[in-house]
Write a protein that holds these residues in place. Structure first.
Motif, PDB file in Angstrom:
ATOM      1  N   GLY A 173       0.821  -1.205   0.000  1.00 42.24           N
ATOM      2  CA  GLY A 173       0.000   0.000   0.000  1.00 42.24           C
ATOM      3  C   GLY A 173       0.850   1.247   0.000  1.00 42.24           C
ATOM      4  O   GLY A 173       1.921   1.291   0.606  1.00 42.24           O
ATOM      5  N   ARG A 174       0.378   2.236  -0.689  1.00 38.13           N
ATOM      6  CA  ARG A 174       1.101   3.502  -0.811  1.00 38.13           C
ATOM      7  C   ARG A 174       0.898   4.346   0.451  1.00 38.13           C
ATOM      8  O   ARG A 174      -0.212   4.497   0.945  1.00 38.13           O
ATOM      9  N   VAL A 175       1.998   4.899   0.941  1.00 36.46           N
ATOM     10  CA  VAL A 175       1.967   5.791   2.102  1.00 36.46           C
ATOM     11  C   VAL A 175       1.508   7.164   1.613  1.00 36.46           C
ATOM     12  O   VAL A 175       2.147   7.769   0.755  1.00 36.46           O
ATOM     13  N   GLU A 176       0.397   7.632   2.140  1.00 36.92           N
ATOM     14  CA  GLU A 176      -0.145   8.935   1.729  1.00 36.92           C
ATOM     15  C   GLU A 176       0.566  10.093   2.433  1.00 36.92           C
ATOM     16  O   GLU A 176       0.811  11.123   1.829  1.00 36.92           O
ATOM     17  N   SER A 177       0.856   9.919   3.719  1.00 39.13           N
ATOM     18  CA  SER A 177       1.541  10.966   4.482  1.00 39.13           C
ATOM     19  C   SER A 177       2.201  10.338   5.698  1.00 39.13           C
ATOM     20  O   SER A 177       1.847   9.236   6.104  1.00 39.13           O
ATOM     21  N   VAL A 178       3.174  11.044   6.260  1.00 37.84           N
ATOM     22  CA  VAL A 178       3.875  10.589   7.455  1.00 37.84           C
ATOM     23  C   VAL A 178       3.875  11.733   8.459  1.00 37.84           C
ATOM     24  O   VAL A 178       4.270  12.854   8.130  1.00 37.84           O
ATOM     25  N   VAL A 179       3.406  11.440   9.657  1.00 31.26           N
ATOM     26  CA  VAL A 179       3.358  12.443  10.730  1.00 31.26           C
ATOM     27  C   VAL A 179       4.755  12.599  11.323  1.00 31.26           C
ATOM     28  O   VAL A 179       5.429  11.604  11.605  1.00 31.26           O
ATOM     29  N   SER A 180       5.205  13.844  11.492  1.00 24.81           N
ATOM     30  CA  SER A 180       6.515  14.059  12.093  1.00 24.81           C
ATOM     31  C   SER A 180       6.522  13.495  13.514  1.00 24.81           C
ATOM     32  O   SER A 180       5.492  13.460  14.194  1.00 24.81           O
ATOM     33  N   ASP A 181       7.668  13.039  13.954  1.00 27.18           N
ATOM     34  CA  ASP A 181       7.864  12.430  15.280  1.00 27.18           C
ATOM     35  C   ASP A 181       7.110  11.111  15.451  1.00 27.18           C
ATOM     36  O   ASP A 181       6.918  10.655  16.573  1.00 27.18           O
ATOM     37  N   SER A 182       6.669  10.487  14.364  1.00 27.29           N
ATOM     38  CA  SER A 182       5.991   9.185  14.438  1.00 27.29           C
ATOM     39  C   SER A 182       7.022   8.074  14.230  1.00 27.29           C
ATOM     40  O   SER A 182       8.122   8.326  13.718  1.00 27.29           O
ATOM     41  N   PRO A 183       6.693   6.835  14.599  1.00 26.74           N
ATOM     42  CA  PRO A 183       7.611   5.728  14.330  1.00 26.74           C
ATOM     43  C   PRO A 183       7.982   5.619  12.848  1.00 26.74           C
ATOM     44  O   PRO A 183       9.134   5.333  12.513  1.00 26.74           O
TER      45      PRO A 183
END
Length: 82
Positions: free
Chosen positions: A14-24
């Motif tokens: 699955g394609r990653v749509e977004s990544v939250v800063s400071d997340s794993p």
């Protein structure tokens, strides 16, 4: 999580749509646009597989980034939203 490539063929993951800063995921170096292929060697066919295999502690996550396969280590604490 089944995605399609530029030829409209089905691909695993699955394609990653977004990544939250400071997340794993951010700490593991996962970026928007990456395709998550597997967690700890388990191929992901849909979001249910992702949720099933996602666990607390370190896990190897295989991604496809612009046709290059990379293996990252993602470390989730219980209750984290990667």
């Amino acid at each position: 999580m089944i995605d399609k490539n530029e030829n409209n063929d089905r691909v695993i993951g699955g394609r990653v749509e977004s990544v939250v800063s400071d997340s794993p995921a951010a700490y593991a170096g996962i970026a928007a646009g990456d395709i998550v292929l597997s967690l700890d060697g388990h191929a992901l066919h849909d979001v249910i597989d992702y949720q099933f295999y996602l666990d607390s502690g370190p896990q190897q996550i295989e991604i496809d980034r612009k046709k290059e396969r990379l293996v990252k280590e993602m470390d989730c604490d219980e209750g984290d939203d990667p």
